[in-house]
Design an enzyme around this catalytic site. Structure first.
Site, PDB file in Angstrom:
ATOM      1  N   LYS A 214      -5.995  43.773   0.839  1.00  0.00           N
ATOM      2  CA  LYS A 214      -5.470  43.305  -0.456  1.00  0.00           C
ATOM      3  C   LYS A 214      -5.802  41.845  -0.743  1.00  0.00           C
ATOM      4  O   LYS A 214      -6.223  41.105   0.146  1.00  0.00           O
ATOM      5  CB  LYS A 214      -3.951  43.518  -0.499  1.00  0.00           C
ATOM      6  CG  LYS A 214      -3.594  44.991  -0.753  1.00  0.00           C
ATOM      7  CD  LYS A 214      -2.127  45.222  -0.982  1.00  0.00           C
ATOM      8  CE  LYS A 214      -1.880  46.707  -1.243  1.00  0.00           C
ATOM      9  NZ  LYS A 214      -0.438  47.010  -1.371  1.00  0.00           N
ATOM     10  N   ARG A 248       0.014  51.416   6.089  1.00  0.00           N
ATOM     11  CA  ARG A 248      -0.903  52.112   5.188  1.00  0.00           C
ATOM     12  C   ARG A 248      -2.208  51.330   5.153  1.00  0.00           C
ATOM     13  O   ARG A 248      -2.257  50.218   4.628  1.00  0.00           O
ATOM     14  CB  ARG A 248      -0.260  52.210   3.800  1.00  0.00           C
ATOM     15  CG  ARG A 248      -1.083  53.002   2.798  1.00  0.00           C
ATOM     16  CD  ARG A 248      -0.373  53.067   1.446  1.00  0.00           C
ATOM     17  NE  ARG A 248      -1.151  53.797   0.474  1.00  0.00           N
ATOM     18  CZ  ARG A 248      -2.140  53.269  -0.238  1.00  0.00           C
ATOM     19  NH1 ARG A 248      -2.474  52.002  -0.089  1.00  0.00           N
ATOM     20  NH2 ARG A 248      -2.810  54.007  -1.086  1.00  0.00           N
TER      21      ARG A 248
HETATM   22  C1  PT1 Z   1       1.484  50.018  -0.815  1.00  0.00           C
HETATM   23  C2  PT1 Z   1       0.520  50.635  -1.680  1.00  0.00           C
HETATM   24  C3  PT1 Z   1       0.689  52.021  -1.948  1.00  0.00           C
HETATM   25  N1  PT1 Z   1      -0.522  49.970  -2.245  1.00  0.00           N
HETATM   26  C4  PT1 Z   1       2.597  52.060  -0.575  1.00  0.00           C
HETATM   27  N2  PT1 Z   1       1.728  52.712  -1.376  1.00  0.00           N
HETATM   28  C5  PT1 Z   1      -1.372  50.615  -3.063  1.00  0.00           C
HETATM   29  N3  PT1 Z   1       3.630  52.753  -0.006  1.00  0.00           N
HETATM   30  C6  PT1 Z   1      -1.194  51.978  -3.325  1.00  0.00           C
HETATM   31  C7  PT1 Z   1      -4.221  43.565  -4.228  1.00  0.00           C
HETATM   32  O1  PT1 Z   1      -3.419  42.610  -4.329  1.00  0.00           O
HETATM   33  O2  PT1 Z   1       1.407  48.741  -0.521  1.00  0.00           O
HETATM   34  N4  PT1 Z   1       2.482  50.748  -0.291  1.00  0.00           N
HETATM   35  N5  PT1 Z   1      -0.174  52.660  -2.771  1.00  0.00           N
HETATM   36  C8  PT1 Z   1      -2.530  49.857  -3.689  1.00  0.00           C
HETATM   37  N6  PT1 Z   1      -2.085  48.831  -4.555  1.00  0.00           N
HETATM   38  C9  PT1 Z   1      -2.629  47.542  -4.542  1.00  0.00           C
HETATM   39  C10 PT1 Z   1      -1.847  46.452  -4.868  1.00  0.00           C
HETATM   40  C11 PT1 Z   1      -3.946  47.356  -4.153  1.00  0.00           C
HETATM   41  C12 PT1 Z   1      -2.359  45.164  -4.771  1.00  0.00           C
HETATM   42  C13 PT1 Z   1      -4.478  46.083  -4.076  1.00  0.00           C
HETATM   43  C14 PT1 Z   1      -3.684  44.958  -4.361  1.00  0.00           C
HETATM   44  O3  PT1 Z   1      -5.415  43.428  -3.959  1.00  0.00           O
END
Ligand code: PT1
Length: 277
Positions: A214, A248
Site C-alpha cells: 500500500k 492480507r
Molecule cells: C484491507 C483491504 C481489504 N484492503 C481488508 N480487506 C483492500 N480486510 C481491499 C493504498 O493506500 O486492508 N483489509 N480489501 C485494498 N484497498 C487499498 C487501500 C489498497 C489503500 C491500496 C491502498 O495504496
C-alpha cells in the site's frame, strides 16, 4: 477451520481490471484460480477473492459486474483447495451468492453498512471481517481527519459495529476487525495505527490487517508497487508482534516466512535446544 492460534496469511486474489498492484492481470477467471492455487501452495491459510477495487480513487461497480467477476473463480476454487475462500465484498447479493458457491468468510471494507449486508451476514452464519473506512474509496483520501485520535476513534467504531452486528444476529465468535490501512487515513494515521494495533485487543476478537504494497509503504519509501516487499514485510512483522492474527497479502511465501520468525520468538522455549541452529 479458522485456526488462529498462530498468525496466518490471507492471499489476495483480485478479479478486477483496475487493481492497484496487479495491474489487472488476474481478471480472467483461470488466471485468478491459478494465482490462488499458487498462494495455497505457498502457505496461505485463507484466499480472499474480490471483484471490486477499493483502493483510493476506485469507482463503484454494479452487483452484476461483481458477480460475473467473482463467482466463476469461487466456484472453481472451492472445489480445488482445502483452505477457506473469503469473499471481499460489501454487497448483500454478492455475499449470499458467494457463500452459496462455497465461500466460508465475508470480508467487508464497509463493515456491513450497505443495504441488506447486515441481514445477509446474520443469515449466512460465517465469519465476517468488519473493516474501518472513513469516507468512500473514490474520495476517502481527500481529507482524512480524526480529531479525537485515530486509535480512540477506531475503537469507538469497532465497539459500535460489533454491537450492531451482534444485535442483528451475527455470532460474536464470527466477528473479526480490521483497522483498514489506507482507507481514509494519512501517512501519519496509518503509522499511528500500526503503533497502536495492540489496543484493538480490547474487543477480544481476531484482528486482520492489510498493508501489503500500500501507499503507506510506497509513499514512505518512495517506491513503486513492485518494490514494496521489504517494507510490507517489516509492517507484517510489527503487526504480528502487536498481536494481529491474519495478514492480507500479495506475497504469501515471504509473509509466511516472516510470520514463522515472529512465531518462533513467541515460542522460543519450545524450540529445539541442541546444535548450533
Ligand atoms: C484491507 C483491504 C481489504 N484492503 C481488508 N480487506 C483492500 N480486510 C481491499 C493504498 O493506500 O486492508 N483489509 N480489501 C485494498 N484497498 C487499498 C487501500 C489498497 C489503500 C491500496 C491502498 O495504496
Amino acid at each position: 477451520m479458522f485456526d488462529l492460534s498462530q498468525p496466518c496469511a490471507m492471499g489476495i486474489v483480485n478479479v478486477t481490471p483496475d487493481s492497484f498492484s496487479d495491474g489487472g492481470c488476474f481478471i480472467h477467471p483461470d488466471r485468478a484460480v491459478e494465482r490462488a492455487l499458487d498462494m495455497v501452495e505457498q502457505g496461505a491459510s485463507i484466499v480472499d477473492v474480490g471483484g471490486e477495487s477499493t483502493r483510493p480513487g476506485a469507482q463503484a461497480i454494479s452487483v452484476q459486474q461483481e458477480v460475473d467477476r467473482v463467482l466463476p473463480v469461487i466456484e472453481v476454487l472451492t472445489g480445488e483447495i482445502n483452505v477457506p475462500v473469503s469473499i471481499d465484498t460489501s454487497k448483500a447479493e454478492v455475499m449470499r451468492m458467494a457463500v452459496s458457491a462455497g465461500a466460508e468468510m465475508i470480508n467487508d471494507v464497509r463493515a456491513l453498512r450497505e443495504d441488506g449486508a447486515l441481514q445477509a451476514c446474520a443469515d449466512l452464519n460465517v465469519p465476517v471481517c468488519l473493516v474501518h473506512m472513513q469516507g468512500l474509496p473514490r474520495t476517502m483520501q481527500q481529507f482524512p481527519d480524526y480529531p479525537d485520535g485515530v486509535i480512540s476513534e477506531l475503537n469507538i467504531f469497532f465497539t459500535k459495529h460489533i454491537e450492531r452486528a451482534v444485535e442483528a444476529g451475527v455470532s460474536r465468535d464470527n466477528v473479526f476487525i480490521d483497522p483498514g490501512f489506507g482507507f481514509g487515513k494519512t501517512l501519519q494515521h496509518n503509522y499511528q495505527l500500526l503503533r497502536g494495533l495492540e489496543d484493538f485487543s480490547i474487543h477480544e476478537v481476531p484482528v486482520l490487517v492489510g498493508i501489503s504494497r500500500k501507499s503507506m509503504i510506497g509513499n514512505l519509501l518512495d517506491l513503486p508497487v513492485e518494490e514494496r516487499l521489504p517494507g510490507s514485510l517489516s509492517a507484517v512483522v510489527i503487526a504480528a508482534m502487536k498481536g494481529a492474527n491474519i495478514f492480507r497479502v500479495h506475497d504469501v511465501k515471504a509473509t509466511v516466512e516472516a510470520l514463522k520468525v515472529v512465531d518462533a520468538m513467541h515460542h522460543a522455549d519450545e524450540l529445539e535446544n541442541w546444535g548450533a541452529g
